[in-house]
Structure formats: structure tokens, C-alpha cells
Write an enzyme that holds these catalytic residues in place. Structure first.
Site, PDB file in Angstrom:
ATOM      1  N   THR A 169       0.844  -1.183   0.000  1.00  0.00           N
ATOM      2  CA  THR A 169       0.000   0.000   0.000  1.00  0.00           C
ATOM      3  C   THR A 169       0.873   1.223   0.000  1.00  0.00           C
ATOM      4  OG1 THR A 169      -1.642  -1.187   1.215  1.00  0.00           O
ATOM      5  CG2 THR A 169      -1.845   1.189   1.191  1.00  0.00           C
ATOM      6  N   ASN A 186      -5.111   6.661  13.249  1.00  0.00           N
ATOM      7  CA  ASN A 186      -6.184   6.170  12.387  1.00  0.00           C
ATOM      8  C   ASN A 186      -7.568   6.515  12.936  1.00  0.00           C
ATOM      9  OD1 ASN A 186      -5.130   4.535   9.965  1.00  0.00           O
ATOM     10  ND2 ASN A 186      -3.767   4.009  11.645  1.00  0.00           N
TER      11      ASN A 186
END
Length: 403
Positions: free
Chosen positions: A190, A398
Site C-alpha cells: 500500500t 487512524n
């Protein structure tokens, strides 16, 4: 043999490339948020992309652009992923390519498009087009560093490298910039990665070399086991080094591939080390497996284990969590033949714990770089996986990312 140069040279080190990073206003922080990499000529080109079924619009558009094996430029924005944006997102991605092509006087079909940031928001095309014009004016031979900063999201450091190798009697240069910190798992991994080289190489061989290099680098890392919607790794080869064009496998191809693999591995390790909230960089070496796939599966099982990763954050030599992850990896395992060591200190063998010196182990666990060796005792194949720990900050980063 590949020779590393100053990493800041990045994508502008090879002949025929310019780059830049600008502030287009896409990020509320006011940081650099658009980058451009442009070649002086049409290049052989190749790319690898996320395998996520929910791929972003720029992924689909860039696949189309690279289908003929050529490109001349790359335009990148951070701050907005242009993912899950439907037909409008596709139109906007194509409009990015068209605007960049017009600015560079090259076909839109030769401009790779990349985006990274929050999923589900449309691009602000007025700012994008303004940023492209700023990029056109800012392109320079030493613009790699600003480009590397412009593609970052939650990264804490830029990631770049450069080097050269002798190929066909000529000095061939290579450069790379990358970003990646969270939503990191294999099957492309990613991140965004942009490679440049002035090697002359046939597009088909460039494509093969890139795919193989990615398999042994970016596809060997994991931060959190989440696969992004926007991953891509793209390589452009200008051919300006003057080496005889690499048209077939042989010594020149091997030298080219080794250089490409070296840069990809360097970026992969930098991404794993810069995982969101990471305090440890962990290298997991699996040996003695029956196949490479088995060795990779074991390494990835450990790399994705929240319990193992939190133990490393807590500097706790809880080898039981590592052994458990090996056991549930679904790769062949015989506990009595498996051996595990932390920092060279054996902790598990013959299905039983191995007593170790606690002071020596404490030193291993306190270090930033930790090596985990797992010998399966079943064969001769091996694989190395890179990851990081899970800290309190990973949850904080996050949990607050969208806002």
C-alpha cells in the site's frame, strides 16, 4: 554492481527527468500536495497496481495509459484519494492527465495519474488544475525532494534513493521516491512509488523486471494488514544513458533487474520502518521452508499478528505469540522441527521454550531494529518479510485520520 548515491537526488538523478512538488491547497495543513515527474522524451513504462476490488479512479486510468508500455510524465496529488467516486472520479482522473499533458505539450495518454488521501471525496479540480500549472513552472533538475514531500500523507519522513550501475558498457542511473505508512499489506503493498532510469530497455522487459522486483520487495511488507485502494508502482525508462537497448534476458538484463530490486527493497524497508505510530522496525527471516510461498506465508502471518506486534512495542520477548502465528499460518509446520530466535538468541526449539539470558534479551528488545529468525526445518526455501510494531499512536492516528 549497483552503487548507491545521495538519496535526495531521487527521480531526477537519471538523465532526462525533472520533478517538483507544490502547494495546490488540497491539504488543510497547507503542506505540499501535488507532485509532477516529467521526462524529456517518451519513455518505456510499466506499472503494478493494487489488487483491491475497490480500486481508485487513478488506478484504472493509469492502467489504461500504461497498456501500450509507454509514458512521459506522472502527476500526483495527496490529500484526496479519488476513490469510490464513481463516474465523476474517472472523469476527474482523466482530466488530470489531460491538463498535465497540455501543460507539458505531450499526449494525455502518456501521463500517469496517481492520488492518495481520504477515500470517498471528489477532487477539487480547480485546485488540481491550478496545481498542475504551478508544477509546470516549478519543474527542475533538483525537484525530486519537493516531489517526495508532496506525495506524503501520514508518513513522518520522505522516502527516496538513487544509484547507478554499469550496463552495456555505460553508466546507467536509477532514482526513486515513494510514500507509505498506513494501510500497508502485500499484493502490491500500500503505497505510491515512482521509479526513473535512463536505461534503454524494451517495455516488455521493463514490465517483467518491475513485476518481479515488486514481488520480492513491496509484496514482502506489512504494517497493518490493510490493502489500499490506490497503490501503484510505476517505472519510466528514458533510454538516454546510451546503453544498447536491453531486448532479451542476459547479463545486461540481470544488472538492470538487480538495480531495480535494490531500490524497491530500500523503499519497502523505509515504508515498513515508517509505519503509522511505529517504534520498532522488524525483519522476519523464515528459512527451512518447503517452498518460497510457504516461507512468505509464515513471515506474513507473524508480520500481521496484532499480538506479536504489540508485544514488540512493549519490548516483551513473548515468543509464544510468534510461534502461534507460525502455527496458524496454514503453511506446513512441524513444531518439533521449528526453531525461533530473537536477535540471534534462541527462544523456541523442538516444541519447547529455550532458556535465555534476560539481560541480553532486554537489549535486543529495546533496540529500534529487531531481527526474528524462524527456521521451519522442512526444506531449503526462504523469505524475508519486513514490518513494524503496533503502538498506541497507531490507534490515535487512524482514529483521527478522517477529521
Amino acid at each position: 554492481m549497483f552503487k548507491e548515491m545521495d538519496g535526495a537526488l531521487g527521480v531526477t538523478y537519471p538523465k532526462g527527468f525533472r520533478a517538483c512538488g507544490v502547494r495546490a491547497g488540497l491539504k488543510k495543513s497547507g503542506k505540499l500536495d501535488m507532485a509532477m515527474i516529467a521526462a524529456d522524451c517518451r519513455c518505456a513504462a510499466a506499472g503494478t497496481f493494487t489488487q483491491n476490488a475497490v480500486a481508485a479512479a487513478p488506478v484504472w486510468v493509469s492502467k489504461e495509459i500504461l497498456a501500450d508500455g509507454h509514458a512521459q510524465a506522472m502527476i500526483v496529488n495527496s490529500g484526496c484519494a479519488n476513490a469510490c467516486t464513481g463516474e465523476q472520479g474517472m472523469k476527474d482522473a482523466r482530466r488530470m492527465a489531460e491538463a498535465a499533458g497540455a501543460a507539458l505539450s505531450c499526449p494525455a495518454g502518456d501521463v500517469v495519474v496517481a492520488s492518495t488521501g481520504v477515500i470517498g471525496a471528489l477532487l477539487d479540480m480547480e485546485k488540481i488544475e491550478g496545481g498542475i500549472e504551478m508544477c509546470r513552472q516549478a519543474l527542475s533538475d533538483d525537484g525530486s525532494e519537493s516531489a517526495s514531500r508532496a506525495i506524503l500523507t501520514t508518513d513522518t519522513v520522505t522516502k527516496s534513493a538513487a544509484g547507478e550501475a554499469e550496463i552495456g558498457g555505460k553508466t546507467v542511473r536509477f532514482g526513486v521516491i515513494a510514500k507509505g505508512s498506513g494501510m500497508i499489506r502485500p499484493n502490491m503493498a500500500t503505497m505510491l512509488c515512482f521509479l526513473t532510469t535512463d536505461a534503454a530497455i524494451a517495455p516488455a522487459l521493463l514490465n517483467e523486471a518491475l513485476h518481479q522486483a515488486v514481488s520480492y520487495s513491496f509484496n514482502m511488507i506489512s504494517v497493518d494488514g490493510d490493502m489500499s485502494t490506490n497503490d501503484m508502482c510505476v517505472a519510466l525508462a528514458s533510454g538516454l544513458a546510451g546503453n544498447p537497448e536491453i531486448m532479451e534476458k542476459g547479463a545486461d538484463y540481470d544488472a538492470f533487474y538487480e538495480a531495480l530490486l535494490h531500490l524497491c527493497r530500500e523503499m519497502a524497508k523505509k515504508i515498513a520502518a515508517d509505519g503509522e505510530g511505529a517504534t520498532k522496525f522488524i525483519t522476519i527471516r523464515v528459512t527451512g521452508a518447503e517452498t518460497f510461498a510457504d516461507a512468505k506465508q509464515v513471515g506474513m502471518s507473524v508480520a500481521r499478528s496484532p499480538l506479536a506486534k504489540t508485544a514488540f512495542f512493549g519490548e516483551d520477548p513473548n515468543w509464544g505469540r510468534v510461534v502461534a502465528a507460525v502455527g496458524y499460518s496454514e503453511a506446513p509446520m512441524v513444531p518439533e522441527k521449528t526453531r525461533v530466535a530473537f536477535g540471534g538468541i534462541p527462544v523456541y526449539a523442538a516444541g519447547l521454550p529455550v532458556p535465555f539470558d534476560e539481560a541480553a534479551m532486554k537489549k535486543v528488545m529495546k533496540a529500534h531494529d529487531i531481527e526474528v529468525d524462524i527456521d521451519m526445518g522442512l526444506g531449503s526455501e526462504e523469505a524475508t518479510v519486513w514490518t513494524c510494531d503496533f503502538s498506541y499512536d497507531y490507534v490515535k492516528i487512524n482514529g483521527e485520520y478522517h477529521t
